[in-house]
Scaffold this active site. Structure first.
Site, PDB file in Angstrom:
ATOM      1  N   ASP A 238      26.919 -16.194  42.262  1.00 20.47           N
ATOM      2  CA  ASP A 238      25.587 -15.451  41.967  1.00 20.47           C
ATOM      3  C   ASP A 238      25.263 -14.269  43.226  1.00 20.47           C
ATOM      4  OD1 ASP A 238      22.900 -14.402  41.705  1.00 20.47           O
ATOM      5  OD2 ASP A 238      22.281 -16.262  40.951  1.00 20.47           O
TER       6      ASP A 238
ATOM      7  N   THR B 105      22.399 -16.287  33.427  1.00 18.75           N
ATOM      8  CA  THR B 105      21.974 -14.812  33.854  1.00 18.75           C
ATOM      9  C   THR B 105      20.976 -14.164  32.890  1.00 18.75           C
ATOM     10  OG1 THR B 105      23.638 -13.683  32.976  1.00 18.75           O
ATOM     11  CG2 THR B 105      24.119 -14.647  35.236  1.00 18.75           C
TER      12      THR B 105
ATOM     13  N   HIS C  92      19.123 -21.215  19.090  1.00 22.43           N
ATOM     14  CA  HIS C  92      18.443 -20.761  20.374  1.00 22.43           C
ATOM     15  C   HIS C  92      17.286 -21.954  20.593  1.00 22.43           C
ATOM     16  CE1 HIS C  92      16.230 -17.263  22.296  1.00 22.43           C
ATOM     17  NE2 HIS C  92      16.569 -18.148  22.867  1.00 22.43           N
ATOM     18  N   LEU C  93      18.003 -22.999  20.856  1.00 27.60           N
ATOM     19  CA  LEU C  93      17.004 -24.412  20.985  1.00 27.60           C
ATOM     20  C   LEU C  93      16.973 -24.648  22.496  1.00 27.60           C
ATOM     21  CD1 LEU C  93      18.232 -26.919  18.302  1.00 27.60           C
ATOM     22  CD2 LEU C  93      16.209 -25.716  18.484  1.00 27.60           C
ATOM     23  N   GLY C  94      17.667 -23.844  23.427  1.00 33.23           N
ATOM     24  CA  GLY C  94      17.770 -24.269  24.865  1.00 33.23           C
ATOM     25  C   GLY C  94      16.477 -24.704  25.382  1.00 33.23           C
TER      26      GLY C  94
ATOM     27  N   ALA D  20      22.578 -18.321  27.381  1.00 35.42           N
ATOM     28  CA  ALA D  20      21.765 -17.541  28.104  1.00 35.42           C
ATOM     29  C   ALA D  20      21.505 -16.255  27.106  1.00 35.42           C
ATOM     30  CB  ALA D  20      22.459 -16.852  29.345  1.00 35.42           C
ATOM     31  N   ARG D  21      22.309 -15.442  26.616  1.00 39.16           N
ATOM     32  CA  ARG D  21      21.885 -14.415  25.774  1.00 39.16           C
ATOM     33  C   ARG D  21      23.116 -14.049  24.846  1.00 39.16           C
ATOM     34  NH1 ARG D  21      17.657 -15.565  25.915  1.00 39.16           N
ATOM     35  NH2 ARG D  21      15.585 -14.585  26.477  1.00 39.16           N
TER      36      ARG D  21
ATOM     37  N   ASP E 115      24.100 -20.801  21.988  1.00 41.15           N
ATOM     38  CA  ASP E 115      22.853 -21.001  21.345  1.00 41.15           C
ATOM     39  C   ASP E 115      22.289 -20.004  20.498  1.00 41.15           C
ATOM     40  OD1 ASP E 115      20.524 -22.648  21.407  1.00 41.15           O
ATOM     41  OD2 ASP E 115      19.773 -21.847  23.077  1.00 41.15           O
TER      42      ASP E 115
ATOM     43  N   GLU F 195      27.748 -15.336  11.777  1.00 42.93           N
ATOM     44  CA  GLU F 195      28.714 -15.856  10.858  1.00 42.93           C
ATOM     45  C   GLU F 195      30.153 -16.098  11.334  1.00 42.93           C
ATOM     46  OE1 GLU F 195      28.523 -13.784   7.226  1.00 42.93           O
ATOM     47  OE2 GLU F 195      26.310 -14.018   6.854  1.00 42.93           O
TER      48      GLU F 195
ATOM     49  N   ILE G 193      17.820 -22.176  36.023  1.00 42.03           N
ATOM     50  CA  ILE G 193      18.551 -22.881  35.133  1.00 42.03           C
ATOM     51  C   ILE G 193      19.955 -23.393  35.879  1.00 42.03           C
ATOM     52  CG2 ILE G 193      20.070 -23.353  33.107  1.00 42.03           C
ATOM     53  CD1 ILE G 193      17.929 -21.107  31.984  1.00 42.03           C
TER      54      ILE G 193
END
Ligand SMILES: NC(=O)C1=CN([C@@H]2O[C@H](COP(=O)(O)OP(=O)(O)OC[C@H]3O[C@@H](n4cnc5c(N)ncnc54)[C@H](O)[C@@H]3O)[C@@H](O)[C@H]2O)C=CC1
Ligand SMILES: O=C(O)CCC(=O)C(=O)O
Length: 394
Positions: free
Chosen positions: A169, A204, A274-276, A232-233, A257, A261, A150
């Site tokens: 990286d 990452t 979470h639509l990536g 990413a996360r 993503d 609340e 990505i």
């Protein structure tokens, strides 16, 4: 033999499964009886895997939803779909950068509060729109953390959009490094990204190093007015730090993503569910890749795109192939060879590759006598260093 695949979750692309062919049955048995799972982001950390389960195909990139070490110790090979949804994530990230720097969320909210005739709205718009004047991405600096499937795509396209690109990286793969434009400047200190960039995006996996990387320590180095993105996360972001750095005027816009609340009803934050990787193209790519890896593993024992076992590709020309998942300890290969020799079987080919605590051994045998093969398999099954034994007949 018909292999039983169980899809977990309801968003597996059915077209991507159609290529599996007649030797595969989809969702015909319970999870307990399945030879393989095909999944997306479902959490398996509390799962008890059945002994029948040979493999898991993750139709996506990240695999932190799967207890990989536990899988290795149970002889379950985990596959993912590297790059299968990278273009989808890249497009959303580029869109979100522009969305943020043009203040589209607060502008749209403000507009929806303007009531009356179209003429009245037009008057209000021309009077009020200056509050949402944004900035352009061309000429600005984007800092990218993680230059994999990505991140490398974001880097190349951001450069084409006229941005200055810096990337961090320390573990970059050689193939990715070759694909990245020579105009992308690689930095060796993470702090360079936070200090220099007008836009910061992270691509990452979630690791010990990246957990909380979007936190106060790094944010304190940022320029005023920065746009920050996390596709990413979730756990990469310290949410309280994001709110603090929005309130003190450092972060102009934060896009993520991952819902929380804490982030709702904030003009400077835009959250997507979470639509990536959620495009038709990415779903098809990822399902195809994961399904093909499962098919290859189940039918031939070959391993490609596994996250817990090394790549093993070896044409089968012998009557029988035995595949073993064994502990990666001294003398295992010698013991395996000795057991084969005890049965007076000739080894046509042997491949043994280790990864961490476990190894994969592929044994092609010049033997057609099924009884001798069965006796050998029993010996392997009784060996304390061997956790999984499979027989594949040509
Ligand atoms: N929002 C979504 O729907 C999606 C999210 N993802 C997330 O994005 C992540 C990246 O995906 P890909 O680019 O496909 O994976 P990839 O494996 O191709 O690239 C990851 C890159 O991160 C680098 N990296 C690892 N640790 C690092 C560190 N501490 N600092 C800097 N770089 C580091 C690696 O060297 C590698 O180049 C996935 O692991 C997943 O968590 C991926 C696809 C969809
Ligand atoms: O939509 C999905 O399956 C999740 C995508 C994702 O997060 C990944 O591929 O890592």
């Amino acid at each position: 033999m018909v292999y039983q695949i169980k899809t977990i979750g309801n968003n597996i692309d059915q077209k991507g499964l159609s290529e599996l062919g007649d030797q595969f049955a989809i969702d015909q048995v319970t999870e307990e009886k399945a030879h393989a799972f095909l999944c997306r982001a479902q959490n398996f950390h509390t799962y008890k895997f059945s002994e029948n389960l040979l493999a898991i195909g993750r139709a996506g990139a990240g695999f932190n939803n799967i207890p990989v070490e536990q899988c290795s110790s149970q002889g379950i090979v985990v596959f993912n779909a590297p790059g299968g949804n990278a273009n989808a994530v890249k497009e959303l990230v580029l869109a979100m950068m522009i969305f943020g720097s043009r203040n589209l969320k607060p502008a749209n909210k403000w507009l929806s509060e303007q009531l009356g005739s179209d003429q009245a709205i037009d008057l209000a718009v021309e009077k009020g729109k200056k509050a949402f004047s944004g900035s352009e991405i061309a000429g600005k600096t984007i800092g990218i953390i993680g230059l994999g499937n990505i991140g490398s795509r974001v880097a190349n396209d951001a450069e084409k959009l006229g941005m200055k690109v810096i990337g961090y990286d320390p573990y970059i793969a050689v193939e990715r490094a070759w694909e990245i434009s020579s105009h992308v400047k690689r930095v060796t200190q993470l702090s360079d990204i936070f200090e220099q960039a007008d836009y910061i995006t992270i691509h990452t996996p979630l690791t010990k190093e990246t957990r909380g990387m979007y936190g106060a320590e790094n944010f304190a180095k940022m320029k005023k007015g920065v746009v920050v993105l996390n596709f990413a996360r979730d756990e990469i972001t310290d949410k309280d730090a994001v709110l603090e750095y929005i309130n003190n005027g450092t972060i102009q816009h934060f896009a993520t993503d991952f819902g929380s609340e804490k982030f709702y009803h904030q003009d400077a934050i835009f959250v997507t569910p979470h639509l990536g990787g959620s495009t038709a193209e990415a779903s098809l790519n990822c399902t195809r890749m994961a399904a093909n890896s499962l098919k290859r593993y189940l039918m031939t024992g070959e391993i490609i795109n596994s996250v817990n076992f090394p790549r093993v590709v070896q044409e089968l020309n012998s009557p029988y192939r035995i595949t073993l998942i064994n502990k990666n300890v001294p003398n295992v290969v010698a013991n395996i060879a000795a057991l084969v020799s005890e049965q007076s079987i000739n080894i046509a080919n042997i491949v043994n590759r280790g990864q961490g605590e476990f190894a994969y051994t592929l044994l092609d045998l010049d033997e057609s006598n099924a009884d001798k093969i069965d006796a050998l398999v029993d010996q392997f099954k009784a060996n304390e260093n061997i956790v999984r034994v499979r027989v594949i007949q040509r």
